[in-house]
Design a protein around this motif. Structure first.
Motif, PDB file in Angstrom:
ATOM      1  N   TYR A   7      46.500  41.155  34.947  1.00 34.40           N
ATOM      2  CA  TYR A   7      46.422  40.561  35.718  1.00 34.40           C
ATOM      3  C   TYR A   7      46.591  39.225  34.498  1.00 34.40           C
ATOM      4  O   TYR A   7      45.074  38.676  33.879  1.00 34.40           O
ATOM      5  CB  TYR A   7      45.142  40.132  36.016  1.00 34.40           C
ATOM      6  CG  TYR A   7      44.514  39.299  37.094  1.00 34.40           C
ATOM      7  CD1 TYR A   7      45.262  39.106  38.532  1.00 34.40           C
ATOM      8  CD2 TYR A   7      44.615  37.840  37.065  1.00 34.40           C
ATOM      9  CE1 TYR A   7      45.566  38.607  39.306  1.00 34.40           C
ATOM     10  CE2 TYR A   7      44.083  36.826  37.824  1.00 34.40           C
ATOM     11  CZ  TYR A   7      44.666  37.015  38.926  1.00 34.40           C
ATOM     12  OH  TYR A   7      44.862  35.787  39.537  1.00 34.40           O
ATOM     13  N   GLU A   9      34.838  32.444  36.829  1.00 31.66           N
ATOM     14  CA  GLU A   9      35.014  32.572  38.691  1.00 31.66           C
ATOM     15  C   GLU A   9      35.736  32.909  39.271  1.00 31.66           C
ATOM     16  O   GLU A   9      35.490  33.343  40.824  1.00 31.66           O
ATOM     17  CB  GLU A   9      34.401  30.892  38.968  1.00 31.66           C
ATOM     18  CG  GLU A   9      32.535  30.703  38.855  1.00 31.66           C
ATOM     19  CD  GLU A   9      32.462  29.155  38.815  1.00 31.66           C
ATOM     20  OE1 GLU A   9      33.748  28.032  39.322  1.00 31.66           O
ATOM     21  OE2 GLU A   9      31.373  28.467  37.862  1.00 31.66           O
ATOM     22  N   SER A  61      36.912  36.471  38.833  1.00 31.45           N
ATOM     23  CA  SER A  61      35.825  38.016  39.895  1.00 31.45           C
ATOM     24  C   SER A  61      36.163  38.428  40.924  1.00 31.45           C
ATOM     25  O   SER A  61      35.465  39.684  40.828  1.00 31.45           O
ATOM     26  CB  SER A  61      34.280  36.895  39.857  1.00 31.45           C
ATOM     27  OG  SER A  61      33.708  36.118  38.403  1.00 31.45           O
ATOM     28  N   PRO A  62      36.738  37.194  41.630  1.00 36.02           N
ATOM     29  CA  PRO A  62      37.072  38.457  43.001  1.00 36.02           C
ATOM     30  C   PRO A  62      38.002  39.616  42.160  1.00 36.02           C
ATOM     31  O   PRO A  62      38.543  40.929  42.499  1.00 36.02           O
ATOM     32  CB  PRO A  62      37.988  37.555  43.894  1.00 36.02           C
ATOM     33  CG  PRO A  62      37.606  36.313  43.097  1.00 36.02           C
ATOM     34  CD  PRO A  62      37.124  35.931  42.253  1.00 36.02           C
ATOM     35  N   VAL A  63      39.085  39.425  41.058  1.00 34.45           N
ATOM     36  CA  VAL A  63      39.987  40.005  40.537  1.00 34.45           C
ATOM     37  C   VAL A  63      39.645  41.945  40.216  1.00 34.45           C
ATOM     38  O   VAL A  63      40.018  42.726  40.359  1.00 34.45           O
ATOM     39  CB  VAL A  63      40.870  39.646  39.828  1.00 34.45           C
ATOM     40  CG1 VAL A  63      41.747  40.139  39.406  1.00 34.45           C
ATOM     41  CG2 VAL A  63      41.653  38.493  40.445  1.00 34.45           C
ATOM     42  N   SER A  85      36.101  42.498  41.044  1.00 33.03           N
ATOM     43  CA  SER A  85      35.796  43.121  41.513  1.00 33.03           C
ATOM     44  C   SER A  85      36.577  44.379  42.001  1.00 33.03           C
ATOM     45  O   SER A  85      36.008  45.277  42.979  1.00 33.03           O
ATOM     46  CB  SER A  85      34.853  41.987  42.460  1.00 33.03           C
ATOM     47  OG  SER A  85      33.812  41.678  41.965  1.00 33.03           O
ATOM     48  N   ARG A  86      38.269  44.126  42.104  1.00 34.75           N
ATOM     49  CA  ARG A  86      38.659  44.754  43.304  1.00 34.75           C
ATOM     50  C   ARG A  86      39.249  46.235  42.398  1.00 34.75           C
ATOM     51  O   ARG A  86      39.088  46.920  42.622  1.00 34.75           O
ATOM     52  CB  ARG A  86      40.049  43.501  43.989  1.00 34.75           C
ATOM     53  CG  ARG A  86      40.516  44.353  44.931  1.00 34.75           C
ATOM     54  CD  ARG A  86      41.927  43.205  45.263  1.00 34.75           C
ATOM     55  NE  ARG A  86      43.049  43.175  43.776  1.00 34.75           N
ATOM     56  CZ  ARG A  86      43.392  41.564  43.760  1.00 34.75           C
ATOM     57  NH1 ARG A  86      42.866  40.793  44.709  1.00 34.75           N
ATOM     58  NH2 ARG A  86      43.771  41.897  42.656  1.00 34.75           N
ATOM     59  N   ASP A  87      40.343  45.197  41.060  1.00 38.19           N
ATOM     60  CA  ASP A  87      40.807  46.206  40.405  1.00 38.19           C
ATOM     61  C   ASP A  87      39.757  46.904  38.947  1.00 38.19           C
ATOM     62  O   ASP A  87      40.364  48.099  38.724  1.00 38.19           O
ATOM     63  CB  ASP A  87      41.606  44.998  40.068  1.00 38.19           C
ATOM     64  CG  ASP A  87      42.593  44.611  40.313  1.00 38.19           C
ATOM     65  OD1 ASP A  87      43.164  45.520  41.928  1.00 38.19           O
ATOM     66  OD2 ASP A  87      43.224  44.028  40.145  1.00 38.19           O
TER      67      ASP A  87
END
Length: 321
Positions: A233, A301, A304-306, A308-310
């Motif tokens: 990423y 921040e 964080s979503p990346v 958590s997902r990957d």
């Protein structure tokens, strides 16, 4: 033969001076486009005019004229000949290419669809003709110019999420036992880029998540940069040119870009030429005006979503620094 014509080109009917050829509007547009192209390529390679002049053996003044759309009129004459022969300009130039099929390959590429080009890239990069491209997740890669904060923020991010931090240039030095400057001096930019690709390939073979800080010029090498984009990423750390320069000089970097009297203009040229490539990153973090701590918090921040997902399988629990 020269004879009484001196610097003239002799013909049965008259002597012609190349400097008497006046470029028309089309020629002027061609020279401007050529100058812009040279400037863009120089910027992507991260070279100042002074360094390019030294490496090429051509005066810095001529390079400035060329980039300003005032190239030698001989370039215009060569272009007119190529048009009269209905052949691309590059086909008039002698080549050291081992294959005589290059013009055919080039024409096929020009007519290819995006899907066909992607398939060809897979084959040339070693993925194989029938092997599908895998969207692997090997971590976070930070890209951007020198002074963007890739090393500083990369280390802070790695500490926050418990991953290893890798600076690709240091990895190249470790694997080859030479500094980056020594590698470039001995093997040139082309040799350095080969070592950069090899270092990245070995890093990916470790099969463990890392935070990677890349060199600023990695975006100018399509295959290597494509590996980064498909394996990590990728985040572009963006800043104003003045901030880049301040940070580079603050690190005591006395390389040409930091020591040149026209340093700011050179840096702007490099940034402008690379921006479309940096913009291919999955995310952009503008650090302009931010402290290191504030930029690090925004980066965590943002990711964080990346994470958590990957990367849940790696047990990542990011905490703001």
């Amino acid at each position: 033969m020269a004879g009484a014509c001196g610097r003239h080109y002799h013909s049965p009917n008259r002597c012609e001076r190349t400097d008497m050829v006046e470029p028309n509007d089309t020629d002027a547009g061609f020279l401007l486009d050529l100058g812009q192209h040279v400037r863009t390529m120089r910027g992507r390679r991260g070279l100042s005019r002074k360094v390019l002049a030294k490496v090429s053996g051509i005066s810095e003044r001529y390079i400035a004229q060329l980039e300003g759309g005032k190239g030698n009129v001989s370039i215009v004459l060569l272009r007119r000949i190529s048009e009269a022969l209905a052949t691309p300009l590059e086909d008039l130039l002698p080549s050291n290419e081992a294959t005589t099929e290059w013009p055919v390959i080039r024409d096929l590429v020009r007519r290819a669809t995006p899907v066909q080009i992607a398939h060809a890239k897979d084959v040339l990069s070693g993925l194989g003709a029938h092997m599908p491209r895998e969207a692997t997740f090997r971590g976070i890669a930070l890209i951007g110019l020198r002074g963007a904060g890739k090393s500083t923020l990369g280390k802070m991010l790695a500490d926050s999420i418990g991953w290893s931090f890798v600076e690709l240039n240091r990895e190249i030095e470790r694997q080859n036992g030479l500094s980056v400057s020594e590698i470039i001096a001995l093997y040139g930019q082309e040799g350095f880029r080969r070592m950069e690709q090899a270092a990245l390939t070995q890093l990916l073979a470790r099969n463990e998540p890392v935070v990677l800080a890349t060199g600023g010029g990695i975006v100018s090498e399509p295959i290597t940069f494509d590996q980064v984009l498909t394996s990590f990423y990728t985040v572009w750390l963006k800043a104003e040119p003045e901030e880049h320069m301040t940070r580079v000089r603050g690190q005591g970097d006395m390389r040409p870009m930091a020591d040149d009297r026209a340093a700011m203009q050179e840096l702007r040229t490099i940034l402008q030429s690379r921006e479309p490539l940096y913009a291919r990153a999955a995310g952009v973090l503008d650090t302009a005006g931010l402290s290191v701590e504030a930029a690090a918090r925004k980066l965590v921040e943002m990711l964080s979503p990346v994470l958590s997902r990957d990367s849940g399988a790696f047990g990542v629990h990011p905490q703001a620094p």
